[in-house]
Design a protein around this motif. Structure first.
Motif, mmCIF file in Angstrom:
data_model
loop_
_atom_site.group_PDB
_atom_site.id
_atom_site.type_symbol
_atom_site.label_atom_id
_atom_site.label_comp_id
_atom_site.label_asym_id
_atom_site.label_seq_id
_atom_site.Cartn_x
_atom_site.Cartn_y
_atom_site.Cartn_z
ATOM 1 N N THR A 31 0.814 -1.220 0.000
ATOM 2 C CA THR A 31 0.000 0.000 0.000
ATOM 3 C C THR A 31 0.847 1.269 0.000
ATOM 4 O O THR A 31 0.336 2.354 -0.296
ATOM 5 C CB THR A 31 -0.934 0.026 1.223
ATOM 6 O OG1 THR A 31 -0.146 -0.131 2.418
ATOM 7 C CG2 THR A 31 -1.959 -1.088 1.146
ATOM 8 N N PHE A 32 2.125 1.150 0.347
ATOM 9 C CA PHE A 32 2.993 2.327 0.319
ATOM 10 C C PHE A 32 3.290 2.709 -1.120
ATOM 11 O O PHE A 32 3.853 1.924 -1.888
ATOM 12 C CB PHE A 32 4.293 2.057 1.071
ATOM 13 C CG PHE A 32 5.314 3.158 0.925
ATOM 14 C CD1 PHE A 32 4.984 4.475 1.227
ATOM 15 C CD2 PHE A 32 6.600 2.881 0.492
ATOM 16 C CE1 PHE A 32 5.916 5.490 1.091
ATOM 17 C CE2 PHE A 32 7.543 3.886 0.358
ATOM 18 C CZ PHE A 32 7.196 5.198 0.656
ATOM 19 N N ASP A 33 2.932 3.926 -1.509
ATOM 20 C CA ASP A 33 3.135 4.409 -2.872
ATOM 21 C C ASP A 33 4.362 5.313 -2.895
ATOM 22 O O ASP A 33 4.328 6.437 -2.403
ATOM 23 C CB ASP A 33 1.891 5.172 -3.350
ATOM 24 C CG ASP A 33 1.971 5.547 -4.822
ATOM 25 O OD1 ASP A 33 2.952 5.129 -5.483
ATOM 26 O OD2 ASP A 33 1.060 6.250 -5.300
ATOM 27 N N TRP A 34 5.471 4.803 -3.438
ATOM 28 C CA TRP A 34 6.722 5.560 -3.472
ATOM 29 C C TRP A 34 6.787 6.529 -4.657
ATOM 30 O O TRP A 34 7.726 7.315 -4.786
ATOM 31 C CB TRP A 34 7.900 4.594 -3.536
ATOM 32 C CG TRP A 34 7.967 3.842 -4.834
ATOM 33 C CD1 TRP A 34 8.612 4.228 -5.973
ATOM 34 C CD2 TRP A 34 7.362 2.588 -5.136
ATOM 35 N NE1 TRP A 34 8.447 3.289 -6.957
ATOM 36 C CE2 TRP A 34 7.683 2.271 -6.473
ATOM 37 C CE3 TRP A 34 6.574 1.694 -4.410
ATOM 38 C CZ2 TRP A 34 7.241 1.098 -7.090
ATOM 39 C CZ3 TRP A 34 6.133 0.538 -5.024
ATOM 40 C CH2 TRP A 34 6.470 0.242 -6.339
ATOM 41 N N TYR A 41 8.963 10.616 3.112
ATOM 42 C CA TYR A 41 9.128 9.171 3.266
ATOM 43 C C TYR A 41 10.447 8.692 2.650
ATOM 44 O O TYR A 41 10.537 7.561 2.163
ATOM 45 C CB TYR A 41 7.962 8.449 2.599
ATOM 46 C CG TYR A 41 6.613 8.865 3.112
ATOM 47 C CD1 TYR A 41 6.217 8.557 4.403
ATOM 48 C CD2 TYR A 41 5.721 9.577 2.304
ATOM 49 C CE1 TYR A 41 4.971 8.934 4.889
ATOM 50 C CE2 TYR A 41 4.468 9.963 2.779
ATOM 51 C CZ TYR A 41 4.114 9.641 4.069
ATOM 52 O OH TYR A 41 2.877 10.024 4.546
ATOM 53 N N GLN A 301 -2.661 -5.697 0.038
ATOM 54 C CA GLN A 301 -3.549 -4.537 0.144
ATOM 55 C C GLN A 301 -4.540 -4.666 1.299
ATOM 56 O O GLN A 301 -4.836 -3.686 1.979
ATOM 57 C CB GLN A 301 -4.337 -4.358 -1.168
ATOM 58 C CG GLN A 301 -3.482 -4.122 -2.389
ATOM 59 C CD GLN A 301 -2.834 -2.756 -2.399
ATOM 60 O OE1 GLN A 301 -3.423 -1.774 -1.971
ATOM 61 N NE2 GLN A 301 -1.604 -2.679 -2.903
ATOM 62 N N SER A 305 -0.658 -3.619 5.531
ATOM 63 C CA SER A 305 -0.607 -2.265 4.981
ATOM 64 C C SER A 305 0.756 -1.654 5.258
ATOM 65 O O SER A 305 1.025 -1.163 6.352
ATOM 66 C CB SER A 305 -1.717 -1.396 5.578
ATOM 67 O OG SER A 305 -1.671 -0.090 5.048
ATOM 68 N N SER A 306 1.629 -1.695 4.251
ATOM 69 C CA SER A 306 2.986 -1.151 4.426
ATOM 70 C C SER A 306 2.972 0.357 4.603
ATOM 71 O O SER A 306 3.917 0.935 5.172
ATOM 72 C CB SER A 306 3.848 -1.525 3.216
ATOM 73 O OG SER A 306 3.270 -1.028 2.017
ATOM 74 N N ASN A 307 1.923 1.014 4.141
ATOM 75 C CA ASN A 307 1.828 2.469 4.238
ATOM 76 C C ASN A 307 1.830 2.947 5.697
ATOM 77 O O ASN A 307 2.258 4.061 5.992
ATOM 78 C CB ASN A 307 0.563 2.948 3.526
ATOM 79 C CG ASN A 307 0.535 4.450 3.352
ATOM 80 O OD1 ASN A 307 1.489 5.034 2.853
ATOM 81 N ND2 ASN A 307 -0.550 5.082 3.772
ATOM 82 N N ALA A 310 5.493 3.647 6.722
ATOM 83 C CA ALA A 310 6.338 4.355 5.758
ATOM 84 C C ALA A 310 7.050 5.558 6.358
ATOM 85 O O ALA A 310 7.960 6.108 5.737
ATOM 86 C CB ALA A 310 5.502 4.790 4.556
ATOM 87 N N TYR A 316 9.631 0.310 8.302
ATOM 88 C CA TYR A 316 9.138 -0.197 7.013
ATOM 89 C C TYR A 316 9.834 -1.510 6.653
ATOM 90 O O TYR A 316 9.198 -2.470 6.216
ATOM 91 C CB TYR A 316 9.377 0.857 5.933
ATOM 92 C CG TYR A 316 8.970 0.445 4.542
ATOM 93 C CD1 TYR A 316 7.630 0.442 4.158
ATOM 94 C CD2 TYR A 316 9.926 0.064 3.608
ATOM 95 C CE1 TYR A 316 7.266 0.066 2.872
ATOM 96 C CE2 TYR A 316 9.573 -0.311 2.328
ATOM 97 C CZ TYR A 316 8.241 -0.309 1.961
ATOM 98 O OH TYR A 316 7.875 -0.691 0.692
#
Length: 364
Positions: A31-34, A41, A301, A305-307, A310, A316
């Motif tokens: 879920t983390f959007d880099w 982040y 997802q 949830s990696s977000n 972050a 992380y």
């Protein structure tokens, strides 16, 4: 005559390679959007970038292990057919499970045409497709290897690296040349597996002083990994992140060189463990389960949830190790219980019938 026991060091590397692939999917599919790059982040983004390298390393090592043994074996249909049947088993099995428990969650696959054509698989796997093609190409690749001298095999490898590593990555980084594409020079994930096959054969036939030394190969691997870590820390903006990510792709010269050193180190180490050998037999199962098109978003997802982690690169990374360990252990257990115990006889029987039929049809 007593059968030669498997080198558990290489089987351990097989396990570690698949673990690296799963960890990479945590970074890639989480879920983390880099992207777009957010300095807030930066720590997690740099860890994410290194995990890109780490996962591609796992892919090349996994293929290298298989190719190392295949390059001196006789071809039989059992290997590719068994992998095809196993893939179909998990692809249909997982599709039906999701269809049963979450009928509205299966995206757009209700069409019979979509599920069955052009070949009957609800979920696709690029890695497995390329590996199966390599297995079918094995007898022809071995003919090439047997008929080339050491110098000519090395020349072939260097030429393919120039085309499919340096040139193709250069085209990705400097992508402003009109009407110039990487596949124009023959690069695809499948053809790159052929290059890995040739490299593995060279290691098996012609390993010299450096690749036969545990000390030299360990030093080489450490230096390569440190270079990757250094490059990851340089990703301080979106342009650098994307450029370094291209350098960490599966066909990266750095990834290939690291793989050669790591594989050679494990090849030069020897021990025997029945437990490790048994677990290693489930590595394709781990891939087929966790990377299934319907399982993948459910894991990365919905469950993890990696977000949420972050904000700290360390958190992380540690959360990724935890998630990957859970997914890895559960998928190993699922593969052992289903494919290797409950459905073992059925899948082996189908494999044997189809393989024998193809052997008869192609016998000259």
């Amino acid at each position: 005559m007593k059968a030669k026991s498997r080198n558990s060091s290489i089987e351990l590397l097989r396990i570690l390679s698949m673990f690296a692939i799963v960890l990479h999917h945590y970074a890639l599919k989480g879920t983390f959007d880099w992207n777009p790059y957010n300095p807030k982040y930066s720590g997690a983004i740099k860890v994410n970038l290194f995990l890109h390298y780490f996962g591609k390393l796992g892919v090349v090592l996994f293929v290298m292990i298989g190719a190392y043994f295949l390059c001196e074996k006789q071809f039989n249909f059992r290997r590719p057919i068994n992998l095809i049947i196993t893939t179909a088993f998990y692809s249909f099995g997982l599709y039906l499970v999701f269809k049963l428990f979450d009928p509205t969650g299966i995206w757009g696959t209700d069409s019979v045409v979509r599920v069955l054509l052009p070949f009957p698989l609800p979920s696709g796997y690029w890695f497995v497709y390329s590996y199966i093609v390599m297995l079918f190409a094995m007898p022809f690749l071995n003919i090439i290897i047997r008929n080339l001298t050491r110098q000519k095999l090395l020349l072939l490898i260097i030429g393919l690296i120039l085309l499919w590593s340096f040139l193709s990555i250069g085209l990705q980084i400097f992508d402003d040349k009109p009407d110039t594409f990487v596949d124009s020079f023959g690069y695809t994930p499948t053809t790159y597996f052929f290059l890995i096959y040739f490299v593995s054969a060279y290691i098996r036939k012609y390993s010299g002083k450096i690749l036969n030394s545990k000390g030299y190969t360990m030093i080489g691997a450490i230096i390569c990994v440190l270079i990757a870590i250094l490059l990851s820390t340089l990703a301080i903006n979106e342009k650098l992140f994307n450029g370094i990510a291209d350098l960490f792709d599966v066909n990266s010269p750095l990834v290939l060189l690291t793989s050669i050193f790591i594989f050679s180190y494990f090849k030069n180490s020897h021990f025997n463990s029945r437990i490790i050998n048994y677990i290693a037999g489930s590595m394709f199962g781990v891939y087929l389960i966790h990377e299934d098109s319907f399982v993948r978003p459910f894991i990365w997802q919905n469950i993890f949830s990696s977000n949420l982690y972050a904000g700290s690169g360390t958190q992380y990374f540690l959360f990724g190790l935890l998630c990957t360990s859970i997914v890895f252990i559960i998928t190993v257990l699922i593969d052992i219980m289903t494919r290797r115990i409950i459905f073992n006889n059925l899948l082996n029987s189908i494999t044997r019938i189809v393989s024998n039929f193809l052997e008869k049809c192609t016998k000259i």
